[in-house]
Design a protein around this motif. Structure first.
Motif, PDB file in Angstrom:
ATOM      1  N   GLY A 472       9.221  -9.481  -1.794  1.00  0.00           N
ATOM      2  CA  GLY A 472       8.643 -10.006  -0.559  1.00  0.00           C
ATOM      3  C   GLY A 472       9.533  -9.764   0.638  1.00  0.00           C
ATOM      4  N   THR A 473      10.820 -10.033   0.474  1.00  0.00           N
ATOM      5  CA  THR A 473      11.775  -9.837   1.570  1.00  0.00           C
ATOM      6  C   THR A 473      11.888  -8.362   1.946  1.00  0.00           C
ATOM      7  OG1 THR A 473      13.036 -11.762   0.809  1.00  0.00           O
ATOM      8  CG2 THR A 473      14.148 -10.245   2.295  1.00  0.00           C
ATOM      9  N   SER A 474      11.931  -7.490   0.939  1.00  0.00           N
ATOM     10  CA  SER A 474      12.046  -6.058   1.190  1.00  0.00           C
ATOM     11  C   SER A 474      10.829  -5.527   1.946  1.00  0.00           C
ATOM     12  CB  SER A 474      12.202  -5.312  -0.137  1.00  0.00           C
ATOM     13  OG  SER A 474      12.231  -3.920   0.065  1.00  0.00           O
ATOM     14  N   MET A 475       9.649  -5.993   1.583  1.00  0.00           N
ATOM     15  CA  MET A 475       8.433  -5.536   2.261  1.00  0.00           C
ATOM     16  C   MET A 475       8.426  -5.978   3.722  1.00  0.00           C
ATOM     17  SD  MET A 475       5.626  -6.200  -0.756  1.00  0.00           S
ATOM     18  CE  MET A 475       4.227  -5.508   0.123  1.00  0.00           C
ATOM     19  N   ILE A 476       8.806  -7.228   3.954  1.00  0.00           N
ATOM     20  CA  ILE A 476       8.864  -7.731   5.335  1.00  0.00           C
ATOM     21  C   ILE A 476       9.882  -6.931   6.157  1.00  0.00           C
ATOM     22  CG2 ILE A 476       9.577  -9.682   6.757  1.00  0.00           C
ATOM     23  CD1 ILE A 476       6.862 -10.144   5.591  1.00  0.00           C
ATOM     24  N   ASN A 477      11.063  -6.693   5.571  1.00  0.00           N
ATOM     25  CA  ASN A 477      12.112  -5.977   6.286  1.00  0.00           C
ATOM     26  C   ASN A 477      11.744  -4.520   6.578  1.00  0.00           C
ATOM     27  OD1 ASN A 477      13.701  -8.236   6.322  1.00  0.00           O
ATOM     28  ND2 ASN A 477      14.942  -7.647   4.545  1.00  0.00           N
ATOM     29  N   ASN A 478      10.816  -3.973   5.798  1.00  0.00           N
ATOM     30  CA  ASN A 478      10.391  -2.592   6.003  1.00  0.00           C
ATOM     31  C   ASN A 478       9.118  -2.494   6.841  1.00  0.00           C
ATOM     32  OD1 ASN A 478      12.141  -0.534   4.438  1.00  0.00           O
ATOM     33  ND2 ASN A 478      11.940  -2.245   3.024  1.00  0.00           N
ATOM     34  N   ILE A 484      -0.546  -8.300   4.621  1.00  0.00           N
ATOM     35  CA  ILE A 484      -0.498  -7.343   3.519  1.00  0.00           C
ATOM     36  C   ILE A 484       0.453  -7.860   2.432  1.00  0.00           C
ATOM     37  CG2 ILE A 484       0.179  -5.006   2.874  1.00  0.00           C
ATOM     38  CD1 ILE A 484      -2.414  -5.118   4.406  1.00  0.00           C
ATOM     39  N   VAL A 485       1.591  -8.405   2.843  1.00  0.00           N
ATOM     40  CA  VAL A 485       2.533  -9.002   1.882  1.00  0.00           C
ATOM     41  C   VAL A 485       1.862 -10.176   1.164  1.00  0.00           C
ATOM     42  CG1 VAL A 485       4.781 -10.119   1.600  1.00  0.00           C
ATOM     43  CG2 VAL A 485       4.500  -8.310   3.299  1.00  0.00           C
ATOM     44  N   GLN A 498       5.330 -17.083   4.533  1.00  0.00           N
ATOM     45  CA  GLN A 498       6.297 -17.303   5.605  1.00  0.00           C
ATOM     46  C   GLN A 498       7.677 -17.670   5.090  1.00  0.00           C
ATOM     47  OE1 GLN A 498       4.292 -20.154   8.063  1.00  0.00           O
ATOM     48  NE2 GLN A 498       3.037 -18.604   9.082  1.00  0.00           N
ATOM     49  N   VAL A 499       7.787 -17.915   3.784  1.00  0.00           N
ATOM     50  CA  VAL A 499       9.105 -18.135   3.184  1.00  0.00           C
ATOM     51  C   VAL A 499       9.983 -16.915   3.445  1.00  0.00           C
ATOM     52  CG1 VAL A 499      10.327 -18.343   0.988  1.00  0.00           C
ATOM     53  CG2 VAL A 499       8.284 -19.714   1.406  1.00  0.00           C
ATOM     54  N   TYR A 500       9.376 -15.737   3.463  1.00  0.00           N
ATOM     55  CA  TYR A 500      10.151 -14.506   3.538  1.00  0.00           C
ATOM     56  C   TYR A 500      10.548 -14.125   4.961  1.00  0.00           C
ATOM     57  CZ  TYR A 500       8.397 -14.345  -1.163  1.00  0.00           C
ATOM     58  OH  TYR A 500       8.085 -14.681  -2.449  1.00  0.00           O
ATOM     59  N   ALA A 501       9.742 -14.465   5.928  1.00  0.00           N
ATOM     60  CA  ALA A 501      10.100 -14.107   7.318  1.00  0.00           C
ATOM     61  C   ALA A 501       9.063 -14.663   8.267  1.00  0.00           C
ATOM     62  CB  ALA A 501      10.185 -12.595   7.469  1.00  0.00           C
ATOM     63  N   HIS A 502       9.434 -14.690   9.554  1.00  0.00           N
ATOM     64  CA  HIS A 502       8.487 -15.011  10.624  1.00  0.00           C
ATOM     65  C   HIS A 502       8.017 -13.684  11.197  1.00  0.00           C
ATOM     66  CE1 HIS A 502       9.421 -19.235  10.441  1.00  0.00           C
ATOM     67  NE2 HIS A 502      10.702 -18.940  10.470  1.00  0.00           N
ATOM     68  N   ILE A 503       6.734 -13.472  11.144  1.00  0.00           N
ATOM     69  CA  ILE A 503       6.193 -12.179  11.531  1.00  0.00           C
ATOM     70  C   ILE A 503       5.450 -12.287  12.859  1.00  0.00           C
ATOM     71  CG2 ILE A 503       4.607 -10.332  10.831  1.00  0.00           C
ATOM     72  CD1 ILE A 503       7.115 -10.562   9.165  1.00  0.00           C
ATOM     73  N   LYS A 545      -2.815  -0.184  -0.358  1.00  0.00           N
ATOM     74  CA  LYS A 545      -2.204   1.004  -0.945  1.00  0.00           C
ATOM     75  C   LYS A 545      -1.518   1.839   0.124  1.00  0.00           C
ATOM     76  CE  LYS A 545      -4.741   4.585  -2.004  1.00  0.00           C
ATOM     77  NZ  LYS A 545      -5.732   5.469  -2.673  1.00  0.00           N
ATOM     78  N   LYS A 546      -2.192   1.992   1.278  1.00  0.00           N
ATOM     79  CA  LYS A 546      -1.650   2.789   2.366  1.00  0.00           C
ATOM     80  C   LYS A 546      -0.340   2.218   2.874  1.00  0.00           C
ATOM     81  CE  LYS A 546      -1.711   5.811   5.752  1.00  0.00           C
ATOM     82  NZ  LYS A 546      -1.477   7.234   5.510  1.00  0.00           N
ATOM     83  N   LYS A 547      -0.254   0.884   2.912  1.00  0.00           N
ATOM     84  CA  LYS A 547       0.932   0.241   3.468  1.00  0.00           C
ATOM     85  C   LYS A 547       2.078   0.127   2.469  1.00  0.00           C
ATOM     86  CE  LYS A 547      -0.081  -0.528   7.734  1.00  0.00           C
ATOM     87  NZ  LYS A 547       0.749   0.023   8.793  1.00  0.00           N
ATOM     88  N   VAL A 548       1.754   0.137   1.181  1.00  0.00           N
ATOM     89  CA  VAL A 548       2.775  -0.108   0.168  1.00  0.00           C
ATOM     90  C   VAL A 548       3.253   1.188  -0.483  1.00  0.00           C
ATOM     91  CG1 VAL A 548       3.265  -1.247  -2.018  1.00  0.00           C
ATOM     92  CG2 VAL A 548       1.940  -2.423  -0.280  1.00  0.00           C
ATOM     93  N   LEU A 549       2.333   2.141  -0.689  1.00  0.00           N
ATOM     94  CA  LEU A 549       2.694   3.375  -1.380  1.00  0.00           C
ATOM     95  C   LEU A 549       2.695   4.557  -0.425  1.00  0.00           C
ATOM     96  CD1 LEU A 549       0.633   3.078  -4.677  1.00  0.00           C
ATOM     97  CD2 LEU A 549       2.987   2.408  -4.272  1.00  0.00           C
ATOM     98  N   ALA A 550       3.696   5.392  -0.481  1.00  0.00           N
ATOM     99  CA  ALA A 550       3.732   6.607   0.328  1.00  0.00           C
ATOM    100  C   ALA A 550       2.797   7.642  -0.292  1.00  0.00           C
ATOM    101  CB  ALA A 550       5.153   7.157   0.384  1.00  0.00           C
ATOM    102  N   GLN A 551       2.039   8.385   0.525  1.00  0.00           N
ATOM    103  CA  GLN A 551       1.156   9.435   0.037  1.00  0.00           C
ATOM    104  C   GLN A 551       1.985  10.685  -0.250  1.00  0.00           C
ATOM    105  OE1 GLN A 551      -2.256   8.728  -0.515  1.00  0.00           O
ATOM    106  NE2 GLN A 551      -1.220   6.779  -0.241  1.00  0.00           N
ATOM    107  N   SER A 552       1.629  11.393  -1.287  1.00  0.00           N
ATOM    108  CA  SER A 552       2.443  12.525  -1.717  1.00  0.00           C
ATOM    109  C   SER A 552       2.134  13.810  -0.971  1.00  0.00           C
ATOM    110  CB  SER A 552       2.255  12.745  -3.221  1.00  0.00           C
ATOM    111  OG  SER A 552       0.888  12.982  -3.498  1.00  0.00           O
TER     112      SER A 552
END
Length: 634
Positions: A472-478, A484-485, A498-503, A545-552
């Motif tokens: 969760g933290t890694s996704m917010i930081n990226n 989406i998270v 919201q435990v992970y960050a204020h967006i 999928k678009k936000k989490v996985l990079a397209q090849s």
């Protein structure tokens, strides 16, 4: 082996004690047929053995009184037909212990005629004495890492006593015809609850509640709460009521419901303080008891006075940390570097899935064998059930995680057969999920043995939920948007995320517009039909999928299965049958078509036949793709 059992007068059975039934006994006998009715179970003649060239231990039932013999046979048989035991478990792991039990029961002929005439605790005491006297009592020691980062040894119950307890419960349940809610031990599987299958998680045991009035009202309360909240929360409610029962037994043994008053509550507050609970546990116990007493009063399950029993000051304050307990990058790198040192490959796979997907440990342990799905673009998704939120969730996963899961699928089927349901079955019982304790122990042993510390030099203590916080933290930081998270982690409300960050407020209008047309087209310009339309037609999943996985690929994606290895078509995607694309790449295709036409014209003018032939195929495929995409976009 020798030694007769001295007669011990059994305790007077309670009103709920199950009685032996001749009708039930006859039904038991009728169910035992063929091999299972024999007095000698030859491992080589067992119908489960098949053609395997492995040795097993004989089981001898001769010498047992008929009723005891039938009951023990029936209990073993039930373990077989429910697939809790297989041939190896019966004839290698359990046979010697069952033979010990049979010898023990041969000395109990004058004590009982049926197993259920004594309670399991009494049997345990008698069996322990017998095993010690015959020098076959054995307890296994195992090691765990405590929260204080210290090794601590524990002693497991003697395997013969444990096996007897399992068989006893099977026999007891067979004679017990009551409704599951009327029993003192509920099997939630029989109540059709969708829950995790970890060891001891499927039972609610009310026997520690000593007062009849409190036990009966507790059953009504837990039955009511099960319809509203998670089983884990109900389990804690039951734990809190057991604490209340212990308090009453020690200090107010004769109290009745109408005598529950503020004075008794104050005494309970002092009792909890003396038990050295943390402030958080103390608070949760009081909250559970308050909830119980208020509902019992409202529903008239107990005759409780209407005066106020609890006040806000009764509940101890505690600082609930809202900071995510993620794994520091340096710790994660050290764990990954040394992960192969863990002897069990299954633990390595479990860790890699957890740290990649952010699921709860119970959800990981309960993954089904068919938990991954593929969409028409060739991307993979993980489907699993969230017991806390009582819903199924689908999330995109990387191809690396897909490979790990596929490897586990292969290993599990090789070991347990094609019909196994769990991706991570219990080593002893393939119908049960693997427990979490050995996994946690092995990761913490790895940390201790390799001196993996945090930035302050303190030895790290691993808990599986840290992986969820890390993801969760890694996704917010990226830069992954807040909602989406929320969907990826399966949170029920934004507050949980919201435990992970204020967006800051963000919008995905462009992404949503791109996915309004989510048809997938191949190089021939044909719309690719999905084998999993519930995934392909889910707009939220495509955005996720678009936000989490990079397209090849820059102009689409590849549907080539991972198991086929690397792509053999270098720079030839637009002539490859595995290529997939969608409307979002329309402009790229138009640009490439114009470029291809120029290259083709040049190749034809210079009579470069092979070059012209390849580019003509590319041009034709691009025109077909554009034709299909533009016709659906008008």
């Amino acid at each position: 082996m020798s030694g007769n059992i001295n007669y011990i007068q059994p305790t007077q059975p309670s009103s709920s004690q199950i009685k032996w039934s001749r009708i039930k006994y006859v039904e038991m006998q009728e169910e035992l047929k063929g091999y299972w009715a024999d007095d000698t179970w030859n491992p080589n003649e067992n119908p489960l053995k098949g053609s395997n060239d492995i040795r097993g231990v004989y089981i001898y039932f001769e010498g047992l009184p008929n009723i005891l013999k039938t009951e023990i046979k029936y209990a073993c048989y039930q373990k077989i037909i429910t697939k809790e035991w297989g041939w190896v478990t019966l004839h290698q792991a359990k046979a010697t212990k069952i033979n010990y039990l049979i010898k023990f029961l041969q000395n109990c002929e004058n004590l009982v005629s049926s197993i259920i005439e004594l309670e399991v605790k009494q049997w345990s005491e008698l069996l322990t004495s017998y095993l010690i006297r015959n020098q076959i009592f054995s307890q296994r020691e195992y090691e765990m890492i405590t929260k204080e980062k210290k090794r601590k040894k524990y002693t497991a119950k003697d395997e013969t006593i444990y096996t007897f307890g399992v068989l006893y419960q099977t026999i007891f349940d067979y004679y017990d015809d009551r409704d599951e809610y009327d029993k003192d031990i509920w099997d939630l599987r029989k109540l059709n609850f969708h829950l995790d299958n970890l060891v001891d998680k499927n039972k609610f045991d009310f026997t520690p509640i000593k007062q009849d009035w409190l036990r009966n009202s507790s059953k009504k309360f837990i039955k009511y709460k099960l319809a509203l909240v998670s089983t884990s929360l109900c389990r804690f409610r039951l734990y809190a009521l057991v604490q209340f029962s212990d308090f009453i037994e020690q200090q107010y043994s004769s109290v009745v419901p109408c005598q529950i008053n503020r004075h008794l509550v104050l005494a309970f507050l002092s009792y909890l303080k003396s038990q050295n609970f943390t402030d958080q546990t103390h608070h949760k116990i009081l909250t559970s008891l308050k909830d119980f007493l208020e509902i019992c009063s409202r529903e008239k399950w107990l005759d409780i006075t209407g005066i106020q029993l609890f006040y806000q000051d009764d509940f101890p304050r505690y600082n609930r940390s809202r900071t995510p307990k993620y794994i520091p990058e340096s710790v994660m790198e050290a764990i990954n570097k040394n992960l192969e040192k863990i002897p069990e490959r299954v633990d390595q796979r479990m860790y890699l899935i957890l740290i990649s997907c952010g699921m709860r440990i119970s959800e990981l342990c309960n993954l089904s064998m068919n938990c991954i799905k593929q969409d028409s673009s060739g991307d993979f998704f993980l489907q699993y059930y969230q017991t806390k939120m009582k819903k199924e969730i689908t999330i995109p996963i990387t191809r690396e995680v897909t490979i790990i899961i596929q490897e586990q699928q292969q290993k599990t089927k090789e070991k347990y057969g094609q019909d196994v349901w769990f991706l991570f079955p219990s080593p002893r019982r393939k119908d049960r999920a693997r427990g979490k304790q050995s996994f946690i122990k092995n990761i913490n042993l790895l940390i201790v043995e390799n001196n993996i510390c945090d930035e302050n030099g303190n030895l790290w203590h691993f808990h599986p939920h840290q992986c969820r916080h890390t993801v969760g933290t890694s996704m917010i930081n990226n830069g992954v948007p807040h909602h989406i998270v929320q969907k990826y982690l399966g949170h029920d409300s934004p507050t949980m995320t919201q435990v992970y960050a204020h967006i800051y407020d963000q919008t995905l209008k462009k992404e949503i517009a791109k996915y309004h047309d989510i048809r997938v087209v191949n190089v021939a310009g044909e719309v690719v039909e999905s084998t999993n339309p519930e995934i392909d037609n889910n707009l939220d999943l495509h955005i996720l999928k678009k936000k989490v996985l990079a397209q090849s690929l820059p102009n689409g994606s590849c549907a080539r299965p991972i198991i086929l290895g690397e792509c053999p078509h270098a720079n030839a995607c637009l002539t490859c049958g595995d290529f997939r694309t969608t409307i979002e790449f329309l402009e790229q295709h138009k640009t490439q078509l114009e470029s291809t036409k120029k290259i083709l014209k040049n190749a034809e003018e210079k009579d470069w036949q092979r070059h012209a032939e390849m580019n003509k195929r590319v041009k034709d495929n691009l025109e077909k793709i554009l034709n299909t995409l533009e016709s659906g976009n008008q």
